[in-house]
Design an enzyme around this catalytic site. Sequence first.
Site, PDB file in Angstrom:
ATOM      1  N   CYS A  27      -2.102   9.483   2.578  1.00 26.63           N
ATOM      2  CA  CYS A  27      -1.649   8.974   1.226  1.00 26.63           C
ATOM      3  C   CYS A  27      -2.629   9.140   0.000  1.00 26.63           C
ATOM      4  O   CYS A  27      -2.037   9.434  -1.042  1.00 26.63           O
ATOM      5  CB  CYS A  27      -1.442   7.359   1.412  1.00 26.63           C
ATOM      6  SG  CYS A  27      -3.222   6.548   1.885  1.00 26.63           S
ATOM      7  N   GLU A  72       0.855  -1.017   0.158  1.00 23.14           N
ATOM      8  CA  GLU A  72       0.065   0.002   0.026  1.00 23.14           C
ATOM      9  C   GLU A  72       1.005   1.104   0.031  1.00 23.14           C
ATOM     10  O   GLU A  72       1.479   1.659   0.989  1.00 23.14           O
ATOM     11  CB  GLU A  72      -0.794   0.007   1.332  1.00 23.14           C
ATOM     12  CG  GLU A  72      -1.684  -1.449   1.402  1.00 23.14           C
ATOM     13  CD  GLU A  72      -2.916  -1.072   0.379  1.00 23.14           C
ATOM     14  OE1 GLU A  72      -3.235  -0.029  -0.109  1.00 23.14           O
ATOM     15  OE2 GLU A  72      -3.673  -2.271   0.100  1.00 23.14           O
TER      16      GLU A  72
HETATM   17  P1  NAD Z   1       8.169   4.706   4.877  1.00 25.36           P
HETATM   18  O1  NAD Z   1       8.085   3.711   3.769  1.00 25.36           O
HETATM   19  O2  NAD Z   1       9.408   5.631   5.085  1.00 25.36           O
HETATM   20  O3  NAD Z   1       8.051   3.672   6.119  1.00 25.36           O
HETATM   21  C1  NAD Z   1       7.110   2.852   6.279  1.00 25.36           C
HETATM   22  C2  NAD Z   1       7.420   1.744   7.283  1.00 25.36           C
HETATM   23  O4  NAD Z   1       8.358   1.144   6.702  1.00 25.36           O
HETATM   24  C3  NAD Z   1       8.264   2.032   8.538  1.00 25.36           C
HETATM   25  O5  NAD Z   1       7.489   1.462   9.580  1.00 25.36           O
HETATM   26  C4  NAD Z   1       9.543   1.938   8.527  1.00 25.36           C
HETATM   27  O6  NAD Z   1      10.176   1.676   9.504  1.00 25.36           O
HETATM   28  C5  NAD Z   1       9.604   0.773   7.389  1.00 25.36           C
HETATM   29  N1  NAD Z   1      10.789   0.677   6.681  1.00 25.36           N
HETATM   30  C6  NAD Z   1      12.019   1.577   6.543  1.00 25.36           C
HETATM   31  N2  NAD Z   1      12.914   0.731   5.859  1.00 25.36           N
HETATM   32  C7  NAD Z   1      12.415  -0.328   5.559  1.00 25.36           C
HETATM   33  C8  NAD Z   1      12.948  -1.442   4.990  1.00 25.36           C
HETATM   34  N3  NAD Z   1      14.425  -1.183   4.470  1.00 25.36           N
HETATM   35  N4  NAD Z   1      12.383  -2.729   4.932  1.00 25.36           N
HETATM   36  C9  NAD Z   1      11.302  -2.711   5.548  1.00 25.36           C
HETATM   37  N5  NAD Z   1      10.634  -1.668   5.966  1.00 25.36           N
HETATM   38  C10 NAD Z   1      11.301  -0.723   6.152  1.00 25.36           C
HETATM   39  O7  NAD Z   1       6.679   5.531   5.011  1.00 25.36           O
HETATM   40  P2  NAD Z   1       6.128   6.559   5.829  1.00 25.36           P
HETATM   41  O8  NAD Z   1       7.075   7.699   5.530  1.00 25.36           O
HETATM   42  O9  NAD Z   1       6.085   5.925   7.285  1.00 25.36           O
HETATM   43  O10 NAD Z   1       4.642   6.760   5.368  1.00 25.36           O
HETATM   44  C11 NAD Z   1       4.636   7.665   4.420  1.00 25.36           C
HETATM   45  C12 NAD Z   1       4.308   7.118   3.223  1.00 25.36           C
HETATM   46  O11 NAD Z   1       3.395   5.924   3.059  1.00 25.36           O
HETATM   47  C13 NAD Z   1       3.683   8.073   1.939  1.00 25.36           C
HETATM   48  O12 NAD Z   1       4.529   7.717   0.636  1.00 25.36           O
HETATM   49  C14 NAD Z   1       2.436   7.492   1.814  1.00 25.36           C
HETATM   50  O13 NAD Z   1       1.633   7.762   0.721  1.00 25.36           O
HETATM   51  C15 NAD Z   1       2.425   6.161   2.109  1.00 25.36           C
HETATM   52  N6  NAD Z   1       1.115   5.626   2.711  1.00 25.36           N
HETATM   53  C16 NAD Z   1       0.547   4.945   1.941  1.00 25.36           C
HETATM   54  C17 NAD Z   1      -0.945   4.382   2.522  1.00 25.36           C
HETATM   55  C18 NAD Z   1      -1.765   3.482   1.511  1.00 25.36           C
HETATM   56  O14 NAD Z   1      -2.749   3.061   2.303  1.00 25.36           O
HETATM   57  N7  NAD Z   1      -1.396   3.387   0.158  1.00 25.36           N
HETATM   58  C19 NAD Z   1      -1.444   4.610   3.673  1.00 25.36           C
HETATM   59  C20 NAD Z   1      -0.420   5.687   4.476  1.00 25.36           C
HETATM   60  C21 NAD Z   1       0.680   6.045   3.848  1.00 25.36           C
END
Ligand code: NAD
Length: 474
Positions: A251, A217
């Site tokens: 998002c 997502e």
């Molecule tokens: P992010 O991708 O920076 O982090 C999300 C999660 O991934 C965190 O828990 C982080 O610890 C983890 N992570 C970091 N590095 C990783 C790795 N190498 N392997 C596995 N996991 C790892 O995202 P964010 O800044 O927390 O959230 C914002 C983003 O999320 C925006 O792009 C937004 O559009 C998206 N988002 C999407 C939805 C949806 O439903 N499509 C909902 C909310 C947010």
Amino acid sequence: MTLAPPDIPLRILFDAQFQASRAQIEVPIALRRDRLRRMRALIDEHGPALAEAVQADFGVRSPRLTEVADFFVLRALLGDLEKHLAAWMKPRRVRTPLYLQPASAHIQRQPLGVVGVIGPWNYPLQLTLGPAATALAAGNHVMIKPSELTPHTSALLATVLHQAYAADELCVVQGGADVAHEFASLPFDHLFFTGSTAVGRKVAAAAAANLTPTTLELGGKSPCIIDASCDITSAALKIAHGKLLNAGQTCIAPDYVLLPRGREAEFEQAFATAVARLFPTLAGNPDYASIVSDRHHARLQALLSEAQAQGARVVDIQTGASQSVASGRQMNPALVFNAQPGQRLMTEEIFGPILPVLPYDRLDDAIASINAGPRPLALYWFGSDTAARDHVLQHTVSGGVTVNDTLLHIAHENLPFGGVGESGWGAYHGETGFLRFTQQKPVLVQSRFAMGSLFYPPYGQRFDQVMGLLKRWL
Ligand code: NAD
């Protein structure tokens, strides 16, 4: 089992969940319901404290915003899961083709086993507990890795979940990117990730090593098209609400607006009026969330100044008697006119209260500009000309659409929610979510009157006759 998760290595936790999932393949409905009810009780009992933790993590974020954007959505989800659980768990009988009769066939719905859930910071409760509840309803064991950017929330979430669930049912693992990578590398039966497209790629790569199926997502630039037939005053209010909920850190927030050339001034005025109505003051207003970290705040300011330096016109929207700009990490909404295609503002997901406004001459130009980029997570269309609406719907592909409003398709449990292409893959919510975490096992039950031996070798005249007959039927 009485493991205390914070002290237990990740792999041991996973192994405990794996063993438990294999020891009880069939998870009775009573146990699934009990797990869902524990989740509801947890939200009821600890909701206020969790909302305070979210507030502490953001700096400014009203517990009421968390109530509507996290808990309301979760309660609706839990209600829907409980209501439909019995029906969704039932096997599905399917019709058997003539050439296999009198065999019968059905699809058995079974838990996948162990599901990993990696969550983001923007709606830290909805986007961890929502997928987790859905996976529990489908009979799975769940491990959650919440975001390190909301440390108060993640710590409290871990505490209350570990009080309510055994570690081999549901557990929380906390940590930054290193832990997250280790987490994504575990051989889950399914890995559910919500976050950025860039990290989604890493998650998909780590999961691929185990052939772990993923749901991603992700984010992206969700356009908002204003049609020539649109009442701009009404649209501007809805766009301002969708854009400024959680200060744009959503998002599916509208990322930018496409509107008929010549109506820019009208939109500018209507948007400023809408902001003043929603947020009579900005600075210190708890309804207007702050940007989650200094780093994120600095990035948004840089997007604005880069665009400005390259000729864009930035309209800083201020409200309140003193017209004071928002303080701390709160950030005034901004409209940006004349942003150029190559600027970061127009290539990166904005994820903040900045709204570029791009004029178009013909509707097909707007459609072409959307189709030239990655497929968006959401698309919004405003207007009353249904032919123009259908033209847009038929000629664009996005994760989801709301017509004449923003965000709301995510709240409809009977609509699958997810992205497409770079905005993600796989969808959840409602039965789609239940099936996301379910093995749909096909079962064919042969009849003792089966005629299957007609197809066995040695192939001779009788075989040719049967095949000849079938050719006429098929
Ligand atoms: P992010 O991708 O920076 O982090 C999300 C999660 O991934 C965190 O828990 C982080 O610890 C983890 N992570 C970091 N590095 C990783 C790795 N190498 N392997 C596995 N996991 C790892 O995202 P964010 O800044 O927390 O959230 C914002 C983003 O999320 C925006 O792009 C937004 O559009 C998206 N988002 C999407 C939805 C949806 O439903 N499509 C909902 C909310 C947010």
